[in-house]
Scaffold this motif. Structure first.
Motif, mmCIF file in Angstrom:
data_model
loop_
_atom_site.group_PDB
_atom_site.id
_atom_site.type_symbol
_atom_site.label_atom_id
_atom_site.label_comp_id
_atom_site.label_asym_id
_atom_site.label_seq_id
_atom_site.Cartn_x
_atom_site.Cartn_y
_atom_site.Cartn_z
ATOM 1 N N LYS A 123 34.818 32.014 48.850
ATOM 2 C CA LYS A 123 36.196 31.535 48.954
ATOM 3 C C LYS A 123 37.128 32.259 47.986
ATOM 4 C CE LYS A 123 36.472 28.221 52.079
ATOM 5 N NZ LYS A 123 37.511 28.184 53.144
ATOM 6 N N ILE A 124 36.650 32.544 46.778
ATOM 7 C CA ILE A 124 37.469 33.275 45.813
ATOM 8 C C ILE A 124 37.816 34.653 46.356
ATOM 9 C CG2 ILE A 124 37.410 34.420 43.557
ATOM 10 C CD1 ILE A 124 35.947 31.997 42.460
ATOM 11 N N ASP B 280 38.202 23.812 48.486
ATOM 12 C CA ASP B 280 39.520 24.120 49.070
ATOM 13 C C ASP B 280 40.650 23.776 48.109
ATOM 14 O OD1 ASP B 280 38.351 25.035 51.395
ATOM 15 O OD2 ASP B 280 38.443 23.088 52.386
ATOM 16 N N LEU C 79 48.284 32.028 40.433
ATOM 17 C CA LEU C 79 48.314 33.498 40.451
ATOM 18 C C LEU C 79 49.608 34.031 41.060
ATOM 19 C CD1 LEU C 79 44.629 34.382 41.437
ATOM 20 C CD2 LEU C 79 45.715 34.652 39.200
ATOM 21 N N GLU C 80 50.175 33.322 42.012
ATOM 22 C CA GLU C 80 51.389 33.782 42.685
ATOM 23 C C GLU C 80 52.660 33.379 41.952
ATOM 24 O OE1 GLU C 80 51.213 32.326 46.666
ATOM 25 O OE2 GLU C 80 49.718 33.819 47.318
ATOM 26 N N SER D 251 40.142 33.983 49.791
ATOM 27 C CA SER D 251 41.418 33.285 49.601
ATOM 28 C C SER D 251 42.349 33.994 48.627
ATOM 29 C CB SER D 251 41.167 31.856 49.093
ATOM 30 O OG SER D 251 40.413 31.125 50.033
ATOM 31 N N ASN D 252 41.782 34.679 47.645
ATOM 32 C CA ASN D 252 42.621 35.273 46.597
ATOM 33 C C ASN D 252 42.381 36.766 46.384
ATOM 34 O OD1 ASN D 252 43.992 32.754 45.258
ATOM 35 N ND2 ASN D 252 41.868 32.179 45.576
ATOM 36 N N MET E 261 40.788 26.393 45.326
ATOM 37 C CA MET E 261 41.327 27.672 45.768
ATOM 38 C C MET E 261 42.850 27.619 45.948
ATOM 39 S SD MET E 261 38.840 29.743 45.696
ATOM 40 C CE MET E 261 38.430 28.758 44.232
ATOM 41 N N ASN E 262 43.335 26.470 46.375
ATOM 42 C CA ASN E 262 44.779 26.294 46.516
ATOM 43 C C ASN E 262 45.464 26.313 45.147
ATOM 44 O OD1 ASN E 262 47.162 25.729 48.134
ATOM 45 N ND2 ASN E 262 47.110 23.674 47.220
ATOM 46 N N LEU F 95 44.318 27.780 42.437
ATOM 47 C CA LEU F 95 44.202 29.143 41.909
ATOM 48 C C LEU F 95 45.252 30.055 42.538
ATOM 49 C CD1 LEU F 95 42.679 31.219 40.175
ATOM 50 C CD2 LEU F 95 41.118 31.550 42.107
ATOM 51 N N LYS F 96 45.435 29.901 43.815
ATOM 52 C CA LYS F 96 46.417 30.738 44.515
ATOM 53 C C LYS F 96 47.827 30.490 43.988
ATOM 54 C CE LYS F 96 47.818 32.094 49.166
ATOM 55 N NZ LYS F 96 47.604 31.883 50.619
ATOM 56 N N ILE F 97 48.170 29.233 43.749
ATOM 57 C CA ILE F 97 49.510 28.895 43.268
ATOM 58 C C ILE F 97 49.769 29.479 41.888
ATOM 59 C CG2 ILE F 97 50.954 26.970 42.487
ATOM 60 C CD1 ILE F 97 49.749 25.314 44.772
#
Length: 293
Positions: free
Chosen positions: A213-214, A255, A265-266, A217-218, A258-259, A261-263
Motif C-alpha cells: 500500500k505504501i 487504508d 506528504l502533499e 498509494s504514495n 495511507m490516507n 500519510l498522503k495528506i
C-alpha cells in the motif's frame, strides 16, 4: 455178524440263513472301508488346505515379493527429497519379531510415515502417502509458503501464512539476498521457539498489506526490514529508501494510515524538506507528527 445200518442224519437249513450271514459280512466290510476312505479324504483335504494357506502366508510375508523397493517423492523443492526417502527407509528397516520384514507392503503404515515426516520436516504443510501394489510408495509433499522472516532474541526464523515460526534462516544466504522478503525485527529480543505462533492473523495481514500500500498509494519504496518495539504494542517502524522512517499502528487500519500519510506528504512536507525528514509518526488516529533532522 450183524451190522446195524447207520441212519443218515438229515440236516435242515433255514432258507436264506447262509446267504443272510454272508451279506452281513460284506456290508460290514464295505462300511469300514467307506469310513477309512472318508477319514483319508478329510486328512487329505485339510493337508491341501493347510499347504495352500501356508503358501499364501509365505508369499505375502516371507518371500520378499511384497517388500517395498521403490520410494518416490514429488513436490519437494527446498527440502532434499533424498532426506525424506532416507527417513522412510529407516522406518521400514529391520524385522517384526525377528521374522517379518518391516518393509512389507501390507504392513507398511502410510499414516505413521506422514506424521513422522511432518514431525521431522517442519517446513512441510502437507504430506500424503500412496502405496502402489506390489512394491512402490509415492510421497506427495507440499511445502509451506513462508511470507516473511522474524528476528528476535535468537536465530531468525521463517514465518508461514499461519504466523508460525518453523525454520531457521541465514540472512546472508545468496537465495535470501535475491528475494524481496520482509524481515520483521522484534526489538524486545524475546525468545521464540519452533512452532510458536508469532503473529495473529490480523497483525500478519497488516504487515503484508502495508508494504504494498505504501508503494501504490504514495509511490514510496521501503526497505525490507520492519521493526517493532514489541509485537503486543501493534506498532511497527518502516524505513523508506529515501532514508526517513514511518511509525504505524495496526489498530488504525491500513487504508486510514495511507490516507493520513498522503495528506501530510502533499500538504505539510515539501519535496525539499523530505531530504531532511527524520520520521513521520502516524500511530495516533487523526494526528500526525513529523520531525526534520
Amino acid at each position: 455178524m450183524f451190522f446195524r445200518k447207520s441212519k443218515k442224519r438229515k440236516f435242515f437249513f433255514r432258507a436264506g440263513s447262509a446267504i443272510s450271514g454272508g451279506a452281513g459280512s460284506v456290508r460290514s466290510y464295505s462300511k469300514k472301508s467307506s469310513e477309512k476312505k472318508n477319514i483319508f479324504g478329510r486328512i487329505l483335504y485339510w493337508l491341501v488346505f493347510l499347504i495352500f494357506i501356508g503358501a499364501i502366508i509365505y508369499t505375502l510375508f516371507f518371500s520378499g515379493f511384497l517388500n517395498i523397493q521403490t520410494i518416490k517423492v514429488d513436490g519437494s523443492e527446498k527440502i532434499d527429497a533424498e532426506k525424506i526417502k532416507q527417513l522412510v527407509r529407516n522406518e521400514i528397516s529391520g524385522k517384526y519379531f525377528n521374522l517379518i520384514d518391516k518393509n512389507n507392503f501390507l504392513l507398511a503404515s502410510g499414516k505413521k510415515w506422514e506424521n513422522k515426516i511432518k514431525e521431522e520436516f517442519k517446513t512441510l504443510e502437507e504430506v500424503k502417502i500412496k502405496k502402489v501394489f506390489p512394491e512402490r510408495v509415492e510421497i506427495l509433499v507440499q511445502e509451506r509458503d513462508f511470507l516473511f522472516i522474524f528476528c528476535s532474541g535468537g536465530p531468525c526464523l521463517m514465518v508461514d501464512k499461519n504466523g508460525e515460526a518453523l525454520t531457521i534462516v541465514d540472512l546472508n544466504s545468496d537465495e535470501l539476498q535475491r528475494e524481496d522478503r520482509i524481515i520483521l525485527i522484534d526489538e524486545s529480543n524475546r525468545e521464540v521457539n519452533f512452532g510458536d505462533e508469532i503473529l495473529d492473523k490480523e497483525f500478519l495481514d497488516f504487515i503484508l498489506k502495508i508494504k504494498e500500500k505504501i508503494r501504490t498509494s504514495n509511490g514510496l519504496e521501503i526497505e525490507t526490514e520492519i521493526k517493532t518495539p514489541r509485537l503486543i504494542s501493534g506498532d511497527i517502524i518502516i524505513k523508506t529508501k529515501e532514508g526517513w522512517s514511518i511509525y504505524l499502528n495496526k489498530d488504525i487500519g491500513v487504508d486510514r494510515l495511507m490516507n493520513m500519510l498522503k495528506i501530510v506528504l502533499e500538504n505539510k512536507i515539501t519535496v525539499e524538506e523530505r531530504v531532511n525528514l527524520d520520521y513521520i509518526d502516524l500511530r495516533i488516529d487523526s494526528k500526525v507528527y513529523y520531525k526534520l533532522k
